[in-house]
Design a protein around this motif. Structure first.
Motif, short mmCIF file in Angstrom:
data_model
loop_
_atom_site.label_atom_id
_atom_site.label_comp_id
_atom_site.label_asym_id
_atom_site.label_seq_id
_atom_site.Cartn_x
_atom_site.Cartn_y
_atom_site.Cartn_z
N GLY A 1 16.56 4.62 42.61
CA GLY A 1 16.16 5.52 41.54
C GLY A 1 15.01 6.44 41.91
O GLY A 1 14.44 6.38 42.99
N LYS B 1 11.19 9.97 36.71
CA LYS B 1 11.78 11.01 35.87
C LYS B 1 10.68 11.90 35.29
O LYS B 1 9.82 11.42 34.54
CB LYS B 1 12.59 10.39 34.74
CG LYS B 1 13.77 9.55 35.23
CD LYS B 1 14.49 8.86 34.08
CE LYS B 1 15.63 7.98 34.58
NZ LYS B 1 16.30 7.25 33.47
N ASN C 1 9.86 6.45 33.40
CA ASN C 1 10.31 5.32 34.21
C ASN C 1 11.50 5.69 35.09
O ASN C 1 12.22 6.64 34.82
CB ASN C 1 10.70 4.15 33.30
CG ASN C 1 9.49 3.55 32.60
OD1 ASN C 1 8.36 3.74 33.02
ND2 ASN C 1 9.73 2.84 31.51
N ARG C 2 11.66 4.92 36.16
CA ARG C 2 12.81 5.06 37.05
C ARG C 2 13.78 3.92 36.78
O ARG C 2 13.41 2.88 36.24
CB ARG C 2 12.36 5.06 38.51
CG ARG C 2 11.92 3.70 39.00
CD ARG C 2 11.05 3.78 40.25
NE ARG C 2 11.71 4.45 41.36
CZ ARG C 2 11.02 5.01 42.36
NH1 ARG C 2 9.70 4.99 42.37
NH2 ARG C 2 11.66 5.59 43.35
N GLU C 3 15.04 4.14 37.20
CA GLU C 3 16.07 3.11 36.99
C GLU C 3 16.58 2.64 38.35
O GLU C 3 16.95 3.44 39.20
CB GLU C 3 17.22 3.68 36.16
CG GLU C 3 18.23 2.65 35.72
CD GLU C 3 19.27 3.24 34.80
OE1 GLU C 3 19.07 3.20 33.57
OE2 GLU C 3 20.28 3.77 35.32
N VAL D 1 19.28 0.02 40.20
CA VAL D 1 20.52 -0.71 39.93
C VAL D 1 20.90 -1.56 41.14
O VAL D 1 20.93 -1.05 42.28
CB VAL D 1 21.67 0.25 39.59
CG1 VAL D 1 22.95 -0.54 39.29
CG2 VAL D 1 21.31 1.12 38.39
N CYS E 1 14.96 -5.52 32.11
CA CYS E 1 16.12 -5.74 32.97
C CYS E 1 17.32 -6.06 32.09
O CYS E 1 17.23 -6.94 31.21
CB CYS E 1 15.87 -6.88 33.96
SG CYS E 1 17.32 -7.30 34.96
N THR F 1 20.37 -3.87 35.99
CA THR F 1 19.76 -2.55 35.83
C THR F 1 18.29 -2.76 35.45
O THR F 1 17.99 -3.28 34.37
CB THR F 1 20.48 -1.72 34.76
OG1 THR F 1 21.86 -1.59 35.14
CG2 THR F 1 19.85 -0.34 34.65
N GLU G 1 14.65 -1.22 34.59
CA GLU G 1 13.80 -0.08 34.24
C GLU G 1 12.41 -0.40 34.76
O GLU G 1 11.81 -1.41 34.38
CB GLU G 1 13.77 0.15 32.73
CG GLU G 1 12.94 1.37 32.34
CD GLU G 1 12.86 1.60 30.85
OE1 GLU G 1 12.17 2.54 30.44
OE2 GLU G 1 13.48 0.83 30.09
N CYS G 2 11.91 0.46 35.65
CA CYS G 2 10.63 0.20 36.33
C CYS G 2 9.66 1.33 36.07
O CYS G 2 10.06 2.46 35.75
CB CYS G 2 10.85 0.05 37.84
SG CYS G 2 12.05 -1.22 38.30
#
Length: 608
Positions: free
Chosen positions: A37, A40, A63-65, A67, A118, A143, A145-146
């Motif tokens: 990711g 954003k 946040n970035r995603e 996967v 998560c 997935t 989210e960080c």
């Protein structure tokens, strides 16, 4: 020589990237390269008169995603259920563990992704029974989210600058070199292609002679410097600090403040503190050789505009036994530190009285990209001033008459400022304030009638009348100043809106709110603090926190905060300014994680 190293992705106790024996009847395996990711950007439109298109700014980063596809393997249904339970427990934890990724490149540093949430999904369509009966596999998609930036695995600590051996004794300062003209120095640009003609000259300011090097930049992006080299040998003779009294032309609006370094041979040194003086700023350096054959003084600017004149002016070289803010007898402390990484980061900032032994009941802690210039040394007129060692500034006066401060525009970055003051009064008072542009000697400039002005109603407690208040928020300078007019000054006036002398003034601070943040603490005088720690909002505690240690009462959260402060640190030179009402040379340390876009590594060097 190998070019790669074993790479891994771990999530708490779960290693997602290995098929090694875990000692269990099940294991969890990563199927393919994860999608790591990207941060954003949160973009806001800016209103303009453009016919087509839009102006926009990045307000912040979202946040970035990340996967990851995984499969769980086991010896039987019980083992598969255990593996799935372990995965679910990690995903549904109140605060999921961070992800740690070690990249395959040799010596690549581990990056830590801080997980906000998560989600877990059963993967690979409807072939559940087939995969399980043929291979004893179950597939899932994780997935994460960080937070937008990755961080180092280990904390970085910037230690406190030790207090002088005898804090209550006067500072010792010796002049190494007063400026006698252009013959003492040699000018040089960082690169001939980055500047036009480099010029040197000298002159006087009051009783001080100065040397100056200046040129217009021809580079429109990156960092440039102008250098002045002194060939005469410089000796510290046992003093811990080398000082350079200098002035740099100010930076354009929205840009970081220019900064000064010295070089000895091929080694550069950042200042450990920057304190205002009447001529400019005093830069403090330590860790240099005791004897310096060639001292190179370099002024740095982040350039964005073409052919802007950059000026480095030097007044004096000296040596001293301590870092001193003029007139404060150690109750105000300025220091600098270099923040590593390539992205903004949170921090824990501690202020410790050490052997004093008390910080007192009042504290101001500022961090930012702009040095703080307390206004007491720039006072031009007021009611009678009384020397008082109990004051943070070392003196006090009342507002029986208006108080006028005149600060050169070179001490300020074109930005929005908050005007804070430590005042003594009881009840409710109205303080009037104004700021305007004048010539360096205070005379009016034609067309300079435009001012920022207003009044603020303040309330103080009767039991502890000394408090730090926010008087105003205003742009400084109040109007844009052309670089050629850098000898101008900002005149700030404080007065009682309805007259009277009931308000006593200790110190006033203009704090750059565009490029910095601050915390103000006021405890009742019966509760004396010995240590303060300010913690930025972070994933486990999304609000700023301040932890105090009291003499005889232990540690707990401080709730008496005039301003809580978020203290988000940007990479590069950081200015830290602290003021307390009792502790001289209070020691300040900073702990933080270096943060990066994608890959941790050594800090980037300046483009020159």
């Amino acid at each position: 020589m190998p070019l790669s190293q074993p790479h891994s992705l771990t999530w708490g106790d779960i290693d997602l990237s290995t098929e090694a024996d875990t000692g269990q009847s099940w294991r969890i395996e990563m199927l393919a390269v994860p999608k790591y990711g990207n941060p954003k950007p949160i973009i806001d439109a800016v209103e303009s008169l453009l016919v087509d298109g839009d102006l926009a700014v990045i307000n912040r980063w979202g946040n970035r995603e990340l996967v990851v596809d995984v499969r769980i393997c086991g010896d039987d249904g019980i083992a598969l259920a255990q593996a799935e339970a372990a995965l679910m427990a990690a995903a549904t934890a109140e605060r999921p563990d961070p992800l740690s990724w070690t990249p395959p490149a040799l010596d690549g540093a581990t990056a830590v992704f801080e997980v906000v949430t998560c989600t877990i999904e059963r993967g690979y369509g409807e072939n559940w029974d087939h995969d399980e009966s043929k291979r004893l596999h179950r597939y899932f998609t994780l997935t994460f989210e960080c937070l937008p930036w990755v961080r180092d695995a280990d904390l970085t600590t910037i230690p406190a600058i030790p207090a002088p051996t005898s804090p209550s004794t006067p500072a010792v300062y010796e002049t190494i070199s007063s400026i006698s003209g252009v013959g003492d120095w040699s000018p040089l640009p960082c690169h001939a292609a980055h500047f036009g003609t480099v010029t040197e000259d000298s002159g006087t300011l009051g009783s001080n002679t100065w040397y100056r090097v200046y040129a217009s930049n021809t580079l429109t992006a990156g960092t440039v410097f102008l250098q002045a080299e002194r060939a005469t040998s410089t000796s510290l003779a046992g003093f811990p600090y080398l000082t350079v009294d200098a002035e740099l032309s100010s930076q354009a609006a929205g840009g970081p403040a220019p900064y000064l370094r010295i070089a000895v041979g091929t080694t550069e040194y950042d200042p450990v503190a920057i304190a205002p003086i009447p001529e400019g700023f005093r830069y403090y350096f330590t860790g240099t050789p005791d004897t310096i054959a060639n001292l190179k003084v370099r002024g740095y600017w982040q350039v964005e505009a073409l052919r802007t004149t950059r000026r480095l002016r030097i007044f004096e070289i000296g040596r001293t036994d301590r870092i001193e803010v003029d007139g404060s007898s150690g109750l105000q402390v300025a220091r600098t530190a270099v923040v590593g990484g390539s992205a903004p980061t949170q921090a824990a900032i501690s202020l410790d009285a050490e052997a004093m032994p008390l910080l007192g009941s009042t504290a101001l802690i500022y961090t930012g990209r702009t040095p703080v210039a307390p206004l007491r040394p720039f006072r031009i007129s007021s009611s009678a001033v009384t020397t008082d060692t109990a004051m943070i500034s070392g003196a006090k006066h009342t507002l029986a008459a208006p108080t006028v401060y005149r600060i050169p525009v070179a001490r300020l970055v074109d930005a929005q400022y908050a005007l804070l003051a430590r005042l003594n009064f009881t009840g409710s008072k109205i303080i009037a304030w104004q700021a305007r542009i004048v010539a360096a000697d205070g005379t009016d400039i034609p067309g300079s009638d435009l001012i920022a002005s207003g009044s603020t109603q303040l309330t103080n407690a009767t039991t502890d009348p000394w408090m730090i208040h926010t008087l105003a928020t205003l742009p400084l300078p109040p109007v844009a100043i052309d670089d050629a007019a850098s000898t101008h000054a900002v005149e700030i006036t404080l007065s009682m809106a309805s007259g009277g002398s009931a308000v006593t003034v200790d110190e006033v601070w203009p704090l750059d709110s565009d490029n910095g943040d601050w915390t103000v603490i006021h405890e009742p005088s019966a509760f004396q603090l010995t240590r303060i720690e300010c913690r930025s909002p972070q994933i486990d505690a999304p609000r700023p926190a301040v932890i105090g240690t009291w003499d005889g009462y232990g540690s707990q959260d401080i709730t008496r905060l005039t301003v809580p402060g978020t203290h988000l640190l940007r990479p590069g030179l950081l200015h830290v300014f602290t003021a307390t009402d009792m502790a001289k040379y209070a020691e300040c340390a900073i702990t933080y994680y270096r943060r990066h876009g994608w890959h941790p590594g050594p800090d980037a060097t300046d483009a020159t």
